[in-house]
Each structure stands twice: as C-alpha cells, then as structure tokens.
Design an enzyme around this catalytic site. Structure first.
Site, short mmCIF file in Angstrom:
data_model
loop_
_atom_site.label_atom_id
_atom_site.label_comp_id
_atom_site.label_asym_id
_atom_site.label_seq_id
_atom_site.Cartn_x
_atom_site.Cartn_y
_atom_site.Cartn_z
N ASP A 120 0.84 -1.20 0.00
CA ASP A 120 0.00 0.00 0.00
C ASP A 120 0.88 1.25 0.00
O ASP A 120 2.02 1.22 0.47
CB ASP A 120 -0.90 0.03 1.23
CG ASP A 120 -1.90 -1.11 1.27
OD1 ASP A 120 -2.17 -1.68 0.20
OD2 ASP A 120 -2.38 -1.43 2.37
N LYS A 121 0.33 2.34 -0.49
CA LYS A 121 1.04 3.61 -0.50
C LYS A 121 1.54 3.98 0.89
O LYS A 121 2.65 4.46 1.06
CB LYS A 121 0.12 4.71 -1.04
CG LYS A 121 0.74 6.10 -1.04
CD LYS A 121 -0.25 7.14 -1.58
CE LYS A 121 0.34 8.53 -1.53
NZ LYS A 121 -0.61 9.56 -2.05
#
Length: 284
Positions: free
Chosen positions: A133-134
């Site tokens: 995930d970012k």
C-alpha cells in the site's frame, strides 16, 4: 537478452521441453521461437527439446527483444531507490512510506516503479511481483526481466516467499493469535475492504506480540495470503486498528505504522537463500 544458469544440485533430470515449460514457465509462443532459432545451449552445445538436462548443466538461453516487448514506463528519480538485494534477475528494495508501488495512469512518474525504472535503465525494466500500500513502507520484490516474473509469481502463490511485517496497533494485545477471516470489498467505500464470511476470499494473518508501550502494542505479522489491506482489516476487525490508519482507525494521526520488515526466498534459478531486512523498521 542472454541468460546463463547452472542448474542447482536439487534439479530433477528432465527434458529441455519440461525445463522451459514446467519449471521456467516460458510461454508457448516464446518456446516456439527458442526452438526454431536454436536459442538454447547445454554446456555450450546446441540441443533438441527432447535432450535431457540435470544438476550441474550450464544452460544458456538467448532471447530476442520481440519475445518480451518492453513497456513504456516514465523514468523517475533513481536516487529514490534503496537496494536491499540485486542480481541479474531480481531486485529487492526498501519502499518509503507515502509512495505508491506502481502508476495507475500513463502520465504518472513519481511511483516506486518509475524510480526503479530509472535505476535499472537502460538494460532492465521493473516487473511487479507483489505490492505494498502507498502508506506501507519496507521490503518489496521486483523481477528485472519478464522471463523470471511468472516463476516468482508461482513462488508467491505457493507461499514460498516469506514476508514478515512490523505493525503498531491501538490497545493492548497480550498474546499471540491467528486471524482467519475472509476479506471482501466494502460495498459502501470502494477504497476499503471488510470482513466478509460469505462472499470474501480466504485470508490468514499470524500475529506475534513484540512489546507494549502505553496504550499501544508493537506486533509482527506474517501472512499466509496476500489480500488487499489484509493486515489492516484483520487487526481492525478485532478492535486493534493500526496506529495512523486513515481508513480503518477512527482517530488516525501520523503515518500508518506498518512496515514490511523481512523478506525471504530461495532464488528460482540457483536455489540460493536470499534474506533481507528493511532497516531501520518501526522499532529496534
């Protein structure tokens, strides 16, 4: 592209056809081109697809650019890349917090893939094996060529790529546990996932308690599956959301406290054990 590999000791005797098709997962079209142009050598000698290979044989594979066409990736900033391990076929890097793994639009150039493309240019291109995930930092594995990509994908499916995460959760967890709850899409928020016993996909997360600090607990997480937001959804489902989680915590503040700390695998061609830690991590 030209690759030379020595088959490791554990290699079972097999034909060249089986090596390319069953072990190395070379697509049928590419296998056809290799056969017609005699693009594979055993110990420096031309061979047929029914020739047997075994441990210790040196395999030379000659591929054309047209076998695996390059993609158009905008180049980012190679100085953003922190390499944990690299060889001819794979690279493991330490992804910073707040950086997307790959672009979703053709004009994006500030993702990890863009920066890695700049680092590898002009000889290689990055190929995504798995994602973070970012908001998640830490160790992430890429293929440096499309030839090795499906082999790494199979290792991931067979749970032969070991990943351990550091996380900090709200509340006090007093003992280790395993969360086995199916995860599906959230019908009300396309960004989120939720526990879905009927329509979700199987998801298993093993939680090991590391230490308590005030009203927070530091834990290690090991995944048997790789569902989107798996750790975040599982921990939130038991009332211990990750600190800093903008989606699953009621009062997020600061960065998401989730870090891919360790990654282990055996090299698909040499069987060498590769083990990295993405330091400094969330805690010492």
């Amino acid at each position: 592209m030209k690759f030379t590999m020595t088959l490791p000791e554990q290699t079972t005797k097999m034909t060249v056809k089986d090596l390319l098709e069953q072990e190395w997962l070379v697509p049928r079209k590419v296998r056809h081109f290799i056969r017609t142009r005699k693009g594979i050598l055993i110990n420096g000698e031309n061979c047929h697809f029914q020739t047997f290979v075994q441990s210790g044989d040196v395999i030379t594979l000659m591929l054309e650019a047209s076998d695996y066409p390059e993609r158009n990736i905008l180049l980012g900033d190679e100085k953003m890349i922190h390499v944990l391990y690299e060889d001819e076929h794979i690279i493991i890097v330490n992804k910073p917090y707040g950086m997307k793994t790959h672009p979703n639009q053709p004009d994006e150039k500030d993702t990890l893939v863009n920066h890695l493309a700049a680092y590898l240019a002009p000889d290689f291109q990055p190929h995504v094996v798995h994602r973070l995930d970012k908001e998640t930092s830490g160790a992430i594995l890429f293929a440096k060529n499309p030839f090795v990509l499906p082999i790494l994908g199979r290792l991931l499916e067979q749970k032969k790529i070991y990943r351990r995460y550091q996380a900090v959760v709200h509340g006090t967890l007093k003992k280790d546990l395993t969360i086995n709850q199916k995860i599906g899409r959230d019908r009300h928020d396309r960004r989120k996932r939720r526990i879905d016993p009927k329509g979700g996909k199987p998801a298993i997360t093993h939680i090991t308690v590391a230490k308590q600090t005030g009203k927070q607990t530091s834990v290690y997480c090991q995944l048997d599956t790789g569902r989107t937001h798996q750790i975040r959804v599982h921990l939130a489902s038991i009332g211990h959301p990750l600190v800093g989680d903008p989606l699953y915590s009621r009062n997020p503040s600061g960065r998401l406290m989730l870090h891919a700390y360790e990654l282990h695998l055996h090299h698909p061609f040499t069987n060498q054990e590769i083990s990295v830690q993405a330091l400094p991590g969330l805690w010492k």
